[in-house]
Write an enzyme that holds these catalytic residues in place. Structure first.
Site, mmCIF file in Angstrom:
data_model
loop_
_atom_site.group_PDB
_atom_site.id
_atom_site.type_symbol
_atom_site.label_atom_id
_atom_site.label_comp_id
_atom_site.label_asym_id
_atom_site.label_seq_id
_atom_site.Cartn_x
_atom_site.Cartn_y
_atom_site.Cartn_z
ATOM 1 C CB CYS A 273 -9.893 -1.559 -9.591
ATOM 2 S SG CYS A 273 -10.219 -2.584 -8.157
ATOM 3 C CD GLU B 251 -9.629 -7.020 -2.477
ATOM 4 O OE1 GLU B 251 -8.610 -6.495 -2.918
ATOM 5 O OE2 GLU B 251 -10.375 -6.456 -1.671
ATOM 6 N NE ARG C 75 -5.978 1.092 -3.294
ATOM 7 C CZ ARG C 75 -5.477 1.026 -4.544
ATOM 8 N NH1 ARG C 75 -5.306 2.125 -5.230
ATOM 9 N NH2 ARG C 75 -5.142 -0.137 -5.069
ATOM 10 C CG ASN D 295 -2.973 -4.325 -6.406
ATOM 11 O OD1 ASN D 295 -2.517 -4.552 -7.525
ATOM 12 N ND2 ASN D 295 -3.433 -3.153 -6.044
ATOM 13 C CG ASP D 296 -5.364 -7.590 -1.408
ATOM 14 O OD1 ASP D 296 -4.318 -7.833 -0.786
ATOM 15 O OD2 ASP D 296 -6.052 -6.585 -1.206
ATOM 16 N NE ARG E 4 -10.824 -0.391 -1.207
ATOM 17 C CZ ARG E 4 -9.587 -0.759 -1.463
ATOM 18 N NH1 ARG E 4 -9.349 -1.799 -2.244
ATOM 19 N NH2 ARG E 4 -8.566 -0.082 -0.974
ATOM 20 C CG HIS F 60 -2.080 -1.028 0.917
ATOM 21 N ND1 HIS F 60 -2.225 -2.179 1.643
ATOM 22 C CD2 HIS F 60 -3.043 -1.059 -0.039
ATOM 23 C CE1 HIS F 60 -3.253 -2.867 1.155
ATOM 24 N NE2 HIS F 60 -3.766 -2.209 0.147
HETATM 25 C C1 PEP Z 1 -6.359 -4.868 -5.025
HETATM 26 O O1 PEP Z 1 -6.161 -5.611 -4.072
HETATM 27 O O2 PEP Z 1 -6.066 -5.136 -6.213
HETATM 28 C C2 PEP Z 1 -6.943 -3.542 -4.806
HETATM 29 C C3 PEP Z 1 -7.270 -2.763 -5.814
HETATM 30 O O3 PEP Z 1 -7.084 -3.129 -3.512
HETATM 31 P P1 PEP Z 1 -5.864 -2.590 -2.623
HETATM 32 O O4 PEP Z 1 -4.659 -2.494 -3.511
HETATM 33 O O5 PEP Z 1 -6.261 -1.276 -2.072
HETATM 34 O O6 PEP Z 1 -5.737 -3.647 -1.597
HETATM 35 MG MG MG Z 2 -7.110 -5.163 -2.158
#
Ligand code: PEP
Ligand code: MG
Length: 581
Positions: free
Chosen positions: A503, A432, A297, A455-456, A333, A190
């Site tokens: 995203c 995710e 976010r 990402n997750d 979100r 993050h």
């Molecule tokens: C993700 O996990 O891809 C996402 C967009 O959320 P974050 O990066 O804020 O965890």
């Molecule tokens: Mg995420």
């Protein structure tokens, strides 16, 4: 000249003076207070001393049980120091006579003592310096745990530190800090995301290097290649400065694409949305022609704040975003706090595996008061434009249903209070977690849209902490396992005719974005600085070519092969963008 390699996480080049932020090196900005507030500030300081002393005395008691007498002695020495009347008078004098904040008074006095102890040179005195630093930290915590503002000197500086939390990153003084570099960290942490949101060049995961840095040399942080260059020679500096100018001119050319549609050469329309962390970013979204916000976010409102943001403050922030986007959709979100985004309502006790712990929607459901406050603010802002609500990290049907139930209750409450809440509000979930992909056909009838958080999804599929540089090589969006899950999610959503976007950061790399389109994605949400490049790539290719690209990518066995294939095909298909794409 010393050159080191790390992981590039936020594009751009920063050149500045070295500013080291080690555990001992917080610089607290000198903050003046109103002279009428001096007395109040002194009282705040005295209350903080009492609070810190109480905490230390508890620690002293507990440590004697847990770690024995010598540790107890350390804490008790800290306590004595903290209650030293001479120190207290010095702090109070600074506040009263110079009208500075309690934080600054504490930090500047203790800094002077720590330096003096350190200069004495003996190991015993160095320990005293460390004690002084501990007292400083305790007191600053008692003064509200305000995120510390890291500020440079008179010149533009590049911040070097072991680690930087998202909260600290949010609070960097952008006037002075032009880039940063950390010893640890990974590409999708993050902190990295915040850096991209703030458009501050950054390199992480360099490994131990702080001890090799001396004096106030110049440093270059290359957020494209992941290189950092300490004390660069004139030729290197010149070439980097020229590179910056060339990039500015390329970016200016891309601006011409702003008002053109993101469509493939055969006319397939792709919707390009933006990811934001702060309301102020909407201007950048519009400058880059974003068709809406695909991911706001909202938790960053919490990370940047001293106290928990109340309903009105949140409402104003959300309303600002919705109004500024002028009729374009905004996907908000709900809070995704916890794990590396600690602070605010995140669990106070350390967890063994925070990314597998009480984070995101799990945390919101455990804190219904906080969650309801946020939902109220969002629903009130929905009156001003097409606001959609999205729940993060949904893993089970139960979580989705509970979140929706709370949302319905909040809607009813607002209506009873006389607020006008839209009758239809679009509600979606992030996909995710692999469990959500596997169960997607059950989730889809209960949501209006989904957004894939790669990402997750990568982190939980590959069992690799997204912020850990030791396993950064395993964190691969192009891994065939991830691609298969993506295909499954996209196919299922398309079969159910449910809107699906991506995203996660995978949307922001032109090559990968094209592959996602080939897999069936028609909505991408990426950080604003990436939008025009992605649009350029989309406008250079046919949908058929993206489909072939995706189909072939799915046939490989390793992420490396997929990477190599995509790079090579991209260079053939979009030659004008292949360098640095
Ligand atoms: C993700 O996990 O891809 C996402 C967009 O959320 P974050 O990066 O804020 O965890
Ligand atoms: Mg995420």
């Amino acid at each position: 000249m010393l050159e080191l390699q790390g992981i590039a996480v936020s594009p751009g080049v920063a050149i500045g003076k070295v500013l080291i932020l080690d555990r001992e090196g917080y610089r607290i900005t000198r903050t003046q207070i109103d002279s009428a507030d001096r007395h109040k500030e002194s009282q705040r300081l005295l209350a903080a001393i009492e609070d810190a002393a109480a905490r230390l005395s508890q620690q002293t008691r507990e440590s004697s049980k847990a770690a024995g007498k010598h540790v107890q002695a350390i804490f008790s020495a800290h306590q004595q120091l903290l209650l030293d009347p001479m120190l207290r008078n010095e702090w109070l004098r600074l506040v009263e006579e110079q009208c500075v904040s309690a934080e600054y008074a504490v930090s500047s006095v203790l800094n002077r003592y720590a330096q003096a102890f350190r200069r004495m040179g003996s190991p015993m005195m160095s320990e005293r310096a460390a004690d002084v630093r501990d007292i400083e930290r305790e007191l600053l915590e008692s003064l509200g745990g305000t995120p510390l503002q890291v500020t440079g000197g008179a010149e533009q500086s590049v911040l070097l530190s072991h680690d930087l939390t998202p909260r600290e990153t949010v609070n960097l003084d952008r006037e002075k800090i032009v880039g940063f570099c950390t010893e640890v960290g990974g590409v999708s942490s993050h902190t990295a995301i915040v850096a991209r949101g703030m458009e501050i060049p950054a390199v992480v995961g360099v490994g131990d290097f702080l001890h090799r840095i001396e004096g106030d040399a110049d440093i270059i942080v290359d957020g494209f290649s992941g290189r950092i260059i300490l004390a660069p020679d004139e030729a290197t500096l010149k070439s980097y400065r020229e590179g910056i100018l060339a990039r500015v001119s390329r970016a200016e050319k891309l601006t011409g694409l702003r008002d053109l549609p993101a469509e493939t050469t055969d006319g397939t329309r792709i919707q390009l949305l933006a990811n934001i962390e702060f309301p102020a970013e909407v201007a950048g979204c519009l400058e880059r022609g974003a068709e809406g916000v695909g991911l706001y976010r909202t938790e960053f409102l919490y990370l940047g704040a001293k106290d928990e943001p109340q309903e009105e403050e949140q409402f104003q922030a959300y309303k600002h975003v919705v109004c500024a986007m002028a009729g374009r959709p905004v996907i908000m979100r709900t809070l995704d706090l916890g794990a590396d985004k600690a602070g605010g309502i995140a669990p106070a006790d350390p967890e063994n595996n925070p990314f597998l712990g009480l984070r995101s929607i799990r945390l919101s459901l455990r804190q219904p008061r906080v969650f309801r406050t946020q939902l109220r603010a969002m629903l009130r802002a929905a009156e001003y434009g097409p606001l959609k609500i999205m729940f993060p990290m949904i893993t089970t049907m139960h979580e989705l249903r509970t979140a929706r139930m709370l949302l319905r209750q909040v809607m009813d409450d607002l209506r009873e209070e006389g607020h006008s809440v839209p009758t239809q509000i679009s509600v979606g979930m992030m996909v995710e977690v692999p469990a959500a992909v596997l169960m997607l056909e059950h989730f889809l009838p209960e949501v209006d849209f989904i957004s894939i958080g790669t990402n997750d999804l990568i982190q939980y599929t590959m069992a690799v902490d997204r912020g850990n540089e030791h396993v950064a090589d395993l964190y691969a969006g192009h891994d065939p396992a991830v691609l298969r899950l993506l295909k499954l999610a996209i196919d299922t959503a398309n079969r159910f005719d449910t809107d699906v976007s991506v995203c996660g950061e995978m949307s922001s790399t032109p090559t990968t974005a094209l592959m996602l389109i080939g897999l069936g994605i028609r909505v991408l949400s990426a950080p604003p600085p990436a939008l025009l490049q992605v649009k350029q790539a989309i406008r250079s290719i046919s949908i058929e070519d993206t489909q072939k690209l995706a189909a072939r990518a799915l046939e490989f066995e390793t992420a490396r092969e997929v990477d190599a294939f995509l790079q090579q095909r991209f260079a053939e298909l979009v030659p004008e963008m292949s360098v640095g794409a």
